[in-house]
Motif scaffolding. Structure first.
Motif, PDB file in Angstrom:
ATOM      1  N   GLN A 233       8.740 -21.961  17.580  1.00  0.00           N
ATOM      2  CA  GLN A 233       8.397 -21.536  19.217  1.00  0.00           C
ATOM      3  C   GLN A 233       7.155 -22.021  19.641  1.00  0.00           C
ATOM      4  OE1 GLN A 233       8.972 -17.186  19.581  1.00  0.00           O
ATOM      5  NE2 GLN A 233       7.244 -17.174  20.737  1.00  0.00           N
ATOM      6  N   SER A 234       6.184 -22.463  18.671  1.00  0.00           N
ATOM      7  CA  SER A 234       4.611 -22.650  19.176  1.00  0.00           C
ATOM      8  C   SER A 234       4.756 -24.299  19.512  1.00  0.00           C
ATOM      9  CB  SER A 234       3.763 -22.610  18.025  1.00  0.00           C
ATOM     10  OG  SER A 234       3.953 -23.428  16.962  1.00  0.00           O
TER      11      SER A 234
ATOM     12  N   TRP B 270       4.600 -21.985  24.723  1.00  0.00           N
ATOM     13  CA  TRP B 270       4.227 -22.726  25.890  1.00  0.00           C
ATOM     14  C   TRP B 270       3.737 -22.263  27.481  1.00  0.00           C
ATOM     15  CZ3 TRP B 270       1.719 -27.170  26.460  1.00  0.00           C
ATOM     16  CH2 TRP B 270       1.755 -28.112  27.630  1.00  0.00           C
TER      17      TRP B 270
ATOM     18  N   GLY C  11       2.489 -16.630  20.490  1.00  0.00           N
ATOM     19  CA  GLY C  11       2.526 -17.393  21.762  1.00  0.00           C
ATOM     20  C   GLY C  11       3.471 -18.440  21.847  1.00  0.00           C
TER      21      GLY C  11
ATOM     22  N   GLY D 298      -1.779 -22.505  33.132  1.00  0.00           N
ATOM     23  CA  GLY D 298      -0.746 -21.599  32.895  1.00  0.00           C
ATOM     24  C   GLY D 298       0.097 -21.970  31.730  1.00  0.00           C
ATOM     25  N   HIS D 299      -0.367 -22.797  30.754  1.00  0.00           N
ATOM     26  CA  HIS D 299       0.297 -23.114  29.377  1.00  0.00           C
ATOM     27  C   HIS D 299      -0.657 -22.913  28.209  1.00  0.00           C
ATOM     28  CE1 HIS D 299       3.533 -24.634  31.666  1.00  0.00           C
ATOM     29  NE2 HIS D 299       2.990 -25.226  32.353  1.00  0.00           N
ATOM     30  N   GLU D 300       0.048 -22.788  27.218  1.00  0.00           N
ATOM     31  CA  GLU D 300      -0.842 -22.576  25.825  1.00  0.00           C
ATOM     32  C   GLU D 300      -0.197 -23.524  24.756  1.00  0.00           C
ATOM     33  OE1 GLU D 300      -1.244 -18.429  24.714  1.00  0.00           O
ATOM     34  OE2 GLU D 300       0.884 -18.438  23.918  1.00  0.00           O
TER      35      GLU D 300
ATOM     36  N   PRO E 126       0.117 -22.562  21.094  1.00  0.00           N
ATOM     37  CA  PRO E 126      -0.174 -21.313  20.297  1.00  0.00           C
ATOM     38  C   PRO E 126      -0.655 -21.807  19.188  1.00  0.00           C
ATOM     39  CG  PRO E 126       2.067 -21.062  21.126  1.00  0.00           C
ATOM     40  CD  PRO E 126       1.486 -22.442  21.613  1.00  0.00           C
ATOM     41  N   ASN E 127      -1.267 -20.727  18.459  1.00  0.00           N
ATOM     42  CA  ASN E 127      -2.125 -20.860  17.114  1.00  0.00           C
ATOM     43  C   ASN E 127      -1.273 -21.615  16.125  1.00  0.00           C
ATOM     44  OD1 ASN E 127      -2.586 -19.898  14.413  1.00  0.00           O
ATOM     45  ND2 ASN E 127      -4.676 -19.513  15.443  1.00  0.00           N
ATOM     46  N   PRO E 128      -0.004 -20.971  15.575  1.00  0.00           N
ATOM     47  CA  PRO E 128       0.630 -21.650  14.654  1.00  0.00           C
ATOM     48  C   PRO E 128       1.043 -23.156  14.673  1.00  0.00           C
ATOM     49  CG  PRO E 128       1.662 -19.525  15.122  1.00  0.00           C
ATOM     50  CD  PRO E 128       0.853 -20.019  16.366  1.00  0.00           C
TER      51      PRO E 128
ATOM     52  N   GLU F 101      -6.483 -20.959  19.598  1.00  0.00           N
ATOM     53  CA  GLU F 101      -5.381 -21.774  20.220  1.00  0.00           C
ATOM     54  C   GLU F 101      -5.601 -22.340  21.783  1.00  0.00           C
ATOM     55  OE1 GLU F 101      -2.190 -18.731  20.257  1.00  0.00           O
ATOM     56  OE2 GLU F 101      -3.135 -17.776  21.903  1.00  0.00           O
TER      57      GLU F 101
ATOM     58  N   GLY G 283       1.184 -18.848  29.024  1.00  0.00           N
ATOM     59  CA  GLY G 283       0.063 -19.043  30.022  1.00  0.00           C
ATOM     60  C   GLY G 283      -1.043 -17.958  29.797  1.00  0.00           C
TER      61      GLY G 283
ATOM     62  N   ARG H 221      -5.593 -22.926  25.751  1.00  0.00           N
ATOM     63  CA  ARG H 221      -4.616 -22.235  26.986  1.00  0.00           C
ATOM     64  C   ARG H 221      -5.524 -22.846  28.035  1.00  0.00           C
ATOM     65  NH1 ARG H 221      -5.257 -16.337  25.837  1.00  0.00           N
ATOM     66  NH2 ARG H 221      -4.928 -17.289  23.540  1.00  0.00           N
TER      67      ARG H 221
ATOM     68  N   PRO I 255       4.368 -27.255  21.745  1.00  0.00           N
ATOM     69  CA  PRO I 255       4.386 -27.458  23.023  1.00  0.00           C
ATOM     70  C   PRO I 255       5.719 -28.125  23.920  1.00  0.00           C
ATOM     71  CG  PRO I 255       2.616 -28.632  21.870  1.00  0.00           C
ATOM     72  CD  PRO I 255       3.866 -28.021  20.943  1.00  0.00           C
ATOM     73  N   LEU I 256       5.663 -27.365  25.101  1.00  0.00           N
ATOM     74  CA  LEU I 256       6.812 -27.842  25.847  1.00  0.00           C
ATOM     75  C   LEU I 256       8.315 -27.523  25.494  1.00  0.00           C
ATOM     76  CD1 LEU I 256       6.398 -29.306  28.594  1.00  0.00           C
ATOM     77  CD2 LEU I 256       7.434 -31.528  27.502  1.00  0.00           C
TER      78      LEU I 256
END
Ligand code: HEM
Ligand code: FES
Lengths: 517, 356
Positions: free
Chosen positions: A191-192, B353, B351, A335-337, A339-341, A330, B356, A332, A194-195
């Motif tokens: 899930q982490s 993507w 978290g 509006g996007h992040e 995530p850490n993992p 992580e 935000g 951010r 990107p995109l």
């Protein structure tokens, strides 16, 4: 028996064998190939046996795995464990669990010999991965990955990855508390990304975690997809090995164009068969006496419980450790992040594997050595490469220790926070120290020409082609060395083999084998 | 063994002569390796290489000249295989008499082990074999002639393709899109689109909190310093919903801005509700250190300070656990006022993507 009788019997056997082989030849024109196959030379060095152990364990894995698959129910349907006519595990009676978990409990307690098959399967997996890992280390430290064997290095690494994942999917199948927790973490890592992370996770799991689609899919992956890939890659690996022939440690009389070992038939084949039987023996002794993955003690998986001291199998400890040691960072913005993992779980492993996949070419560039090699390096003769290998080993060891911080902290009576901090520094200090020590040790060993473990110093005993022995004090001036176009293949002597092509031995371009029509 | 060698090494006539039945008597055949059956990887048409000794002989075996030793070796091997024989019977006995796991392992181990040790002894003592030096042959690279030939064969095709660059330019994207197009549907069907699913749990306006046996909870059920995992009624299995009720008593709980009244205060103490799902990788943060009012996630040891918004104070977790606004309904049972909200630090869990 008299000699004449023996002779007659031998002639009869010969005629029988020949007519059989003729039958084959008439269909496949196989005789030319079979002669070379039966006379094929296999190395007698112990370190080459480890690859055989890996293959033997794979056979055990497939055999026991097929058996487990006959009982395993890939379903997350909720059931209540109830006493049946057969054997039950009383502490679980009345508990909710998935059908998958129930089927593994029944396999362990109700099916006679089910438990030993399960434990043999798991032990074989651990032995398999240990053997593959050792094999990989040998290839690295002796430079066996050099031209023309780069492709097999890549296939080997891919095998290592898939086999690790195969192991992970395997111990996730029972759907016990431990495996469910591991899967939950993997979901978060997917899930982490990107995109595409959430889409990917929803596609793989068929929706939100845990969902009911995942266990059946995991089963297909573990018992069809990955084994297919493993067997396919292994076949390619072995065919390439067969074609290129194995590498060889340098020694008197050995050249780039000859090869030392025993012909496969009959003695070597018999030994290999014996080794396979011994691997099976050890696996089943472990399966009988040493409990492994007692899923009934962990309990069924629920989303809201977890046991302290959840560790993956040893070969994935480094990944778990990486996820533990990465700080709370992580990123951010807009509006996007990210995530850490993602960083410790995917990015760092990708970078590491990227370097490992590229290593044959990095190595060429470091040593300015682009030629083919059949004779191995001794680790000491390439201090830089050896240093890098030891540094990588320290890195993986540090991460692997980190996956057990909770257990270690309890046993050592230190706060886990301190332990994690120490291991966080260790990520940097360990590899640097490992590199320096290994580099220094290599130079020292070059100078003294000592065996790293065995004493005393003062000469090496060589066994000659004819079976005799002789001692060599300073191999550098040993006239048994052969000029094979690669200089003396460094069995000792003080080489200054620093990166950047200082090596006097490798400055000269390696002549390609001359091809004649 | 040596008898057969004699047969094979008999020099035959130059031409093979087949009999009427098409079979060739072995002694009249010219062998590819001439008088030497041990060709050691050397192509028969090649001269003998300098780095392969000519006098090698690996047809001898350990007890070749020691009949007594050979007899002893034979007995040793037979003993090993007798172990296999007995253990194979024993393992069936173990099966019918209750299938004790240790005994089964022992029998299997002995059966395989006896066979293996016997085979290795057989190889060592009675079978011919010895280390030899052989040639690697010269098929490491092809001859330059073949290399040119293959390049030409290949170019025969590529030349023809290169003559028509236009169709090729269309073909490449067409094939690419064919790949994507055929994959899109099947891949898309693997799972639903996430949409806003990850923002939601099963909590809502007036949802009763129940414990793992499905019983609703009253504030008085939770003693000071007590901690309880609760679920939205009817949704025990939802992975993002598990929530911790913690009675922090009269400890100094810092109420966050905009979150006044989110907790339950009364004679029973001060009950706060936080998501149990770790913001690191979604393990349930289930260890509670009462003295320090800290929650510890057993997976990677992230530590959260309950009194200060469940802020992570140690470990990899990057964010606070989300807080759930709770209240009691007319029956006095604990309910949620709404789902987790942004104001409460939601969405819960790790978290992604577009979080935000
Ligand atoms: C190729 C390498 C393989 C590895 C490394 C591997 C590894 C594992 C591991 C570690 C487990 C967990 C066992 C436990 O419960 O403790 C497992 C379970 C299982 N494996 Fe494999 N496996 C392999 C191949 C196979 C194959 C070829 C099959 C079937 C054709 C198979 C079928 C199963 C089944 C059905 C289970 C679940 C049942 C159970 O856990 O009792 N495996 N595997
Ligand atoms: S999941 Fe909680 S610390 Fe990693």
């Amino acid at each position: 028996m008299s000699t004449t009788q023996e002779r007659a019997a031998a002639q009869k056997r010969f005629a029988l064998a020949k007519s059989g082989l003729d039958t084959v030849d008439e269909r496949f024109a196989s005789s030319k190939w079979l002669v070379s196959a039966l006379d094929k030379i296999f190395p007698d060095h112990w370190s080459f046996m480890v690859g055989e152990i890996a293959m033997d364990s794979l056979i055990i894995l497939i055999a026991t795995g097929i058996y487990l698959a006959l009982f395993y129910v890939p379903s997350s349907t909720d059931v209540v464990y109830a006493p049946t006519s057969g054997h039950v595990y009383l502490p679980l009676v009345g508990q909710h669990m998935s059908e998958a978990y129930q089927s593994v409990i029944n396999l362990s307690f109700d099916v006679r010999f089910g438990l030993i098959m399960r434990q043999a399967h798991h032990w074989a997996a651990l032995i398999f991965l240990a053997a593959v890992f050792f094999h990989m280390c040998r290839i690295f430290f002796t430079g066996a990955f050099r031209k023309p064997r780069e492709i097999n290095w890549i296939i080997g690494l891919a095998l290592w990855q898939i086999v690790s994942l195969e192991g992970f999917t395997g111990y996730s199948l029972p759907d016990d508390l431990l495996s469910g927790t591991g899967i939950r973490v993997i979901y978060s890592i997917v899930q982490s990304i990107p995109l595409v992370g959430t889409w990917l996770a929803y596609a793989l799991w068929g929706g939100r975690f845990p969902g009911s689609t995942f266990i059946p899919r995991l089963f297909v992956i573990h018992e069809f997809l990955f084994p297919l890939a493993i067997v396919g890659l292994l076949t390619a690996h072995l065919m390439i090995l067969w074609h290129q022939k194995h590498t060889d440690f340098p020694g008197p009389g050995k050249t780039e164009t000859n090869i030392r070992g025993s012909r496969v038939w009959p003695q070597y084949a018999m030994k290999a068969g014996g080794l396979m039987m011994l691997t099976a023996s050890v696996t089943f002794l472990l399966a009988g006496f040493v409990q492994i993955n007692p899923v009934w003690l962990y309990g069924p998986y629920t989303t809201y419980t977890v046991s302290a001291g959840s560790q993956p199998d040893w070969y994935l400890g480094w990944l778990d450790g990486s996820v533990r040691l990465w700080p709370h960072w992580e990123f951010r913005s807009f509006g996007h992040e990210i995530p850490n993992p993602f960083f410790p779980g995917l990015l760092i492993p990708s970078i590491l594997f990227g370097i490992m996949f590229a290593w044959p070419w990095i190595d060429k560039w470091i040593y300015k050595d682009y030629g083919p090699h059949n004779l191995l390096d001794r680790p000491r003769d390439k201090p830089f490469r050896t240093g890098v290998g030891v540094a990588a080993g320290m890195f993986f060891t540090d991460l692997t220790l980190a996956c057990a911080t909770d257990l270690l902290a309890n046993n050592l009576h230190v706060p886990f926070e301190r332990l994690i901090e120490v291991l966080q520094y260790g990520v940097f200090v360990g590899p640097i120290a490992g590199f320096v020590v290994a580099y220094w040790t290599c130079l020292h060993l070059q100078r003294t020409d000592a065996h790293p473990i065995r004493r005393p110093v003062g000469g090496i005993i060589y066994r000659t082609a004819s079976g005799g022995y002789h001692t060599v004090g300073d191999v550098h001036h040993d006239d048994h060395g052969h000029d094979d176009g690669h200089g003396d293949h460094g069995h000792g002597g003080p080489h200054s083999d620093t990166p950047g092509g200082q090596s006097p031995r490798h400055d000269a371009p390696t002549p390609e084998p001359v091809a004649g029509d | 063994m040596s008898n057969i060698d004699d047969e094979l090494t008999h020099p035959g006539p130059a031409e093979t002569t087949a009999g009427a039945d098409g079979h060739v008597p072995a002694s009249s055949v010219r062998l590819p390796f001439g008088r030497n059956p041990r060709h050691f990887g050397i192509d028969p048409s090649d001269p003998w290489p300098a780095d392969v000794p000519m006098d090698q002989d690996d047809t001898h075996w350990r007890f070749e000249n020691d009949p007594k030793g050979a007899k002893r070796a034979e007995r040793r091997i037979a003993a090993c295989w007798t172990v296999t024989l007995l253990a194979s019977i024993a393992v069936c006995v173990v099966y019918v008499t209750g299938a004790n796991n240790q005994l089964a392992g022992l029998c299997y181990g002995l059966a395989f082990g006896g066979l293996g040790v016997g085979m290795i002894l057989w190889a060592r003592d009675l079978l011919p074999g010895h280390e030899v030096t052989a040639s690697r042959g010269h098929h490491e690279v092809s001859s330059e002639g073949y290399r040119v030939a293959v390049a030409e064969s290949f170019s025969r095709g590529t030349d023809a393709i290169a003559r028509r660059p236009f169709v090729f330019k269309i073909l490449a994207p067409a094939a690419g899109l064919l790949g994507l197009g055929t994959l899109f549907g099947p891949v898309a069907s693997l799972g639903p689109r996430p949409h806003t699913d990850l923002y939601k749990t099963k909590w809502g306006k007036g949802t009763r909190a129940v414990d793992q046996d499905g019983n609703p909870i009253k504030p008085t059920d939770l003693p000071v310093n007590g901690i309880l995992t609760v679920f939205p009624e009817g949704y025990m299995d939802d992975a993002l919903s598990p929530t911790l009720l913690i009675n922090v008593g009269d400890s100094d709980f810092k109420v966050q801005p905009q979150r006044a009244g989110w907790n339950l205060q009364g004679p029973y103490g001060n009950i706060v509700a936080f998501s149990k799902i770790c913001t690191h990788a979604a393990c349930p943060a289930s260890l509670y250190n009462v003295q320090r009012h800290q929650l510890i996630c057993p997976c990677h040891q992230s530590t959260f300070d309950v009194l200060d918004d469940c802020r992570p104070v140690f470990g990899p977790a990057p964010r606070s656990l989300a807080q759930l606004q709770i209240s009691t309904n007319s029956d006095g049972y604990i309910i949620s006022v709404s789902d987790y909200t942004r104001a409460g630090g939601g969405p819960v869990g790790p978290g992604f993507w577009n979080r935000g």
